[in-house]
Design a protein around this motif. Structure first.
Motif, PDB file in Angstrom:
ATOM      1  N   ASP A  53      -4.192   8.369   5.098  1.00 30.03           N
ATOM      2  CA  ASP A  53      -4.183   8.014   6.510  1.00 30.03           C
ATOM      3  C   ASP A  53      -3.070   7.006   6.786  1.00 30.03           C
ATOM      4  N   LYS A  54      -3.005   6.579   8.023  1.00 28.55           N
ATOM      5  CA  LYS A  54      -1.943   5.651   8.431  1.00 28.55           C
ATOM      6  C   LYS A  54      -2.026   4.333   7.651  1.00 28.55           C
ATOM      7  N   LYS A  55      -3.238   3.886   7.352  1.00 27.25           N
ATOM      8  CA  LYS A  55      -3.430   2.631   6.624  1.00 27.25           C
ATOM      9  C   LYS A  55      -2.815   2.708   5.219  1.00 27.25           C
ATOM     10  N   LEU A  56      -3.066   3.803   4.507  1.00 27.08           N
ATOM     11  CA  LEU A  56      -2.499   3.981   3.164  1.00 27.08           C
ATOM     12  C   LEU A  56      -0.978   4.088   3.237  1.00 27.08           C
ATOM     13  N   ARG A  57      -0.480   4.853   4.192  1.00 29.54           N
ATOM     14  CA  ARG A  57       0.973   5.021   4.324  1.00 29.54           C
ATOM     15  C   ARG A  57       1.656   3.699   4.662  1.00 29.54           C
ATOM     16  N   GLU A  58       0.981   2.872   5.453  1.00 31.30           N
ATOM     17  CA  GLU A  58       1.547   1.564   5.799  1.00 31.30           C
ATOM     18  C   GLU A  58       1.535   0.630   4.586  1.00 31.30           C
ATOM     19  N   LYS A  59       0.503   0.707   3.750  1.00 31.02           N
ATOM     20  CA  LYS A  59       0.463  -0.087   2.517  1.00 31.02           C
ATOM     21  C   LYS A  59       1.591   0.325   1.569  1.00 31.02           C
ATOM     22  N   LEU A  60       1.842   1.636   1.469  1.00 27.71           N
ATOM     23  CA  LEU A  60       2.951   2.122   0.638  1.00 27.71           C
ATOM     24  C   LEU A  60       4.282   1.595   1.177  1.00 27.71           C
ATOM     25  N   ARG A  61       4.427   1.633   2.469  1.00 25.49           N
ATOM     26  CA  ARG A  61       5.660   1.144   3.107  1.00 25.49           C
ATOM     27  C   ARG A  61       5.873  -0.354   2.855  1.00 25.49           C
ATOM     28  N   LYS A  62       4.809  -1.137   2.968  1.00 26.46           N
ATOM     29  CA  LYS A  62       4.897  -2.579   2.721  1.00 26.46           C
ATOM     30  C   LYS A  62       5.225  -2.877   1.266  1.00 26.46           C
ATOM     31  N   ALA A  63       4.599  -2.150   0.347  1.00 24.27           N
ATOM     32  CA  ALA A  63       4.876  -2.353  -1.080  1.00 24.27           C
ATOM     33  C   ALA A  63       6.327  -2.000  -1.395  1.00 24.27           C
ATOM     34  N   LEU A  64       6.818  -0.921  -0.813  1.00 25.97           N
ATOM     35  CA  LEU A  64       8.202  -0.520  -1.021  1.00 25.97           C
ATOM     36  C   LEU A  64       9.157  -1.566  -0.463  1.00 25.97           C
ATOM     37  N   ALA A  65       8.884  -2.051   0.732  1.00 25.55           N
ATOM     38  CA  ALA A  65       9.731  -3.081   1.337  1.00 25.55           C
ATOM     39  C   ALA A  65       9.778  -4.323   0.470  1.00 25.55           C
ATOM     40  N   SER A  66       8.646  -4.703  -0.062  1.00 30.04           N
ATOM     41  CA  SER A  66       8.578  -5.878  -0.925  1.00 30.04           C
ATOM     42  C   SER A  66       9.438  -5.701  -2.175  1.00 30.04           C
ATOM     43  N   GLN A  67       9.352  -4.529  -2.795  1.00 29.26           N
ATOM     44  CA  GLN A  67      10.101  -4.294  -4.030  1.00 29.26           C
ATOM     45  C   GLN A  67      11.593  -4.164  -3.794  1.00 29.26           C
ATOM     46  N   LEU A  68      11.988  -3.644  -2.636  1.00 29.28           N
ATOM     47  CA  LEU A  68      13.406  -3.495  -2.332  1.00 29.28           C
ATOM     48  C   LEU A  68      13.983  -4.722  -1.644  1.00 29.28           C
ATOM     49  N   ASP A  69      13.130  -5.728  -1.403  1.00 32.44           N
ATOM     50  CA  ASP A  69      13.530  -6.959  -0.731  1.00 32.44           C
ATOM     51  C   ASP A  69      14.086  -6.659   0.661  1.00 32.44           C
ATOM     52  N   LEU A  70      13.360  -5.824   1.385  1.00 30.58           N
ATOM     53  CA  LEU A  70      13.707  -5.463   2.754  1.00 30.58           C
ATOM     54  C   LEU A  70      12.553  -5.811   3.679  1.00 30.58           C
ATOM     55  N   ALA A  71      12.841  -5.893   4.967  1.00 34.40           N
ATOM     56  CA  ALA A  71      11.773  -6.052   5.960  1.00 34.40           C
ATOM     57  C   ALA A  71      11.080  -4.696   6.122  1.00 34.40           C
ATOM     58  N   VAL A  72       9.803  -4.722   6.439  1.00 31.16           N
ATOM     59  CA  VAL A  72       9.060  -3.484   6.626  1.00 31.16           C
ATOM     60  C   VAL A  72       9.702  -2.642   7.733  1.00 31.16           C
ATOM     61  N   ASP A  73      10.224  -3.296   8.752  1.00 34.41           N
ATOM     62  CA  ASP A  73      10.875  -2.578   9.857  1.00 34.41           C
ATOM     63  C   ASP A  73      12.158  -1.869   9.441  1.00 34.41           C
ATOM     64  N   ASP A  74      12.711  -2.229   8.270  1.00 36.17           N
ATOM     65  CA  ASP A  74      13.925  -1.570   7.770  1.00 36.17           C
ATOM     66  C   ASP A  74      13.618  -0.271   7.033  1.00 36.17           C
ATOM     67  N   ILE A  75      12.331   0.022   6.849  1.00 42.71           N
ATOM     68  CA  ILE A  75      11.922   1.245   6.156  1.00 42.71           C
ATOM     69  C   ILE A  75      11.274   2.168   7.172  1.00 42.71           C
ATOM     70  N   LYS A  76      11.792   3.374   7.242  1.00 38.41           N
ATOM     71  CA  LYS A  76      11.262   4.359   8.185  1.00 38.41           C
ATOM     72  C   LYS A  76       9.816   4.682   7.805  1.00 38.41           C
ATOM     73  N   PRO A  77       8.922   4.819   8.786  1.00 37.04           N
ATOM     74  CA  PRO A  77       7.528   5.150   8.478  1.00 37.04           C
ATOM     75  C   PRO A  77       7.421   6.419   7.620  1.00 37.04           C
ATOM     76  N   ILE A  78       6.463   6.405   6.708  1.00 30.85           N
ATOM     77  CA  ILE A  78       6.257   7.520   5.785  1.00 30.85           C
ATOM     78  C   ILE A  78       5.307   8.512   6.424  1.00 30.85           C
ATOM     79  N   SER A  79       5.718   9.770   6.529  1.00 36.25           N
ATOM     80  CA  SER A  79       4.828  10.779   7.101  1.00 36.25           C
ATOM     81  C   SER A  79       3.940  11.367   5.998  1.00 36.25           C
ATOM     82  N   ALA A  80       2.761  11.818   6.387  1.00 36.20           N
ATOM     83  CA  ALA A  80       1.774  12.312   5.421  1.00 36.20           C
ATOM     84  C   ALA A  80       2.257  13.536   4.660  1.00 36.20           C
ATOM     85  N   ASP A  81       3.119  14.342   5.252  1.00 30.35           N
ATOM     86  CA  ASP A  81       3.556  15.560   4.565  1.00 30.35           C
ATOM     87  C   ASP A  81       4.554  15.294   3.435  1.00 30.35           C
ATOM     88  N   LEU A  82       4.992  14.046   3.275  1.00 31.90           N
ATOM     89  CA  LEU A  82       5.885  13.686   2.173  1.00 31.90           C
ATOM     90  C   LEU A  82       5.121  13.237   0.924  1.00 31.90           C
TER      91      LEU A  82
END
Length: 85
Positions: A53-82
């Protein structure tokens, strides 16, 4: 937690993160003003027992942003079909 961070030959980045007790490998690359995900894989023998769901996809996005040292807004939202489970 970052487990691996690799640059592919075509500038694709593969980052492995742990979210929700599962290990995920996120494939993506920078594209102009965004960092774009191309694929998200569930790693390991465990089956996913939570909805994608959106909550899981947002957690993945936040974790990715943290590891890449980027702001969450710099990462395009992850769609479920990916997401491959």
């Amino acid at each position: 937690m970052i487990v691996s961070y690799e640059w592919g030959a075509n500038r694709t980045v593969r980052v492995t993160v742990v979210v929700g007790g599962y290990q995920w490998r996120i494939h993506g690359a920078p594209d102009r003003n965004w960092w774009v995900c191309h694929l998200v894989e569930l790693l390991g023998p465990c089956k996913l027992d939570v909805p994608i769901d959106k909550k899981l996809r947002e957690k993945l996005r936040k974790a990715l942003a943290s590891q890449l040292d980027l702001a969450v807004d710099d990462i395009k939202p992850i769609s479920a079909d990916l997401i491959l489970t």
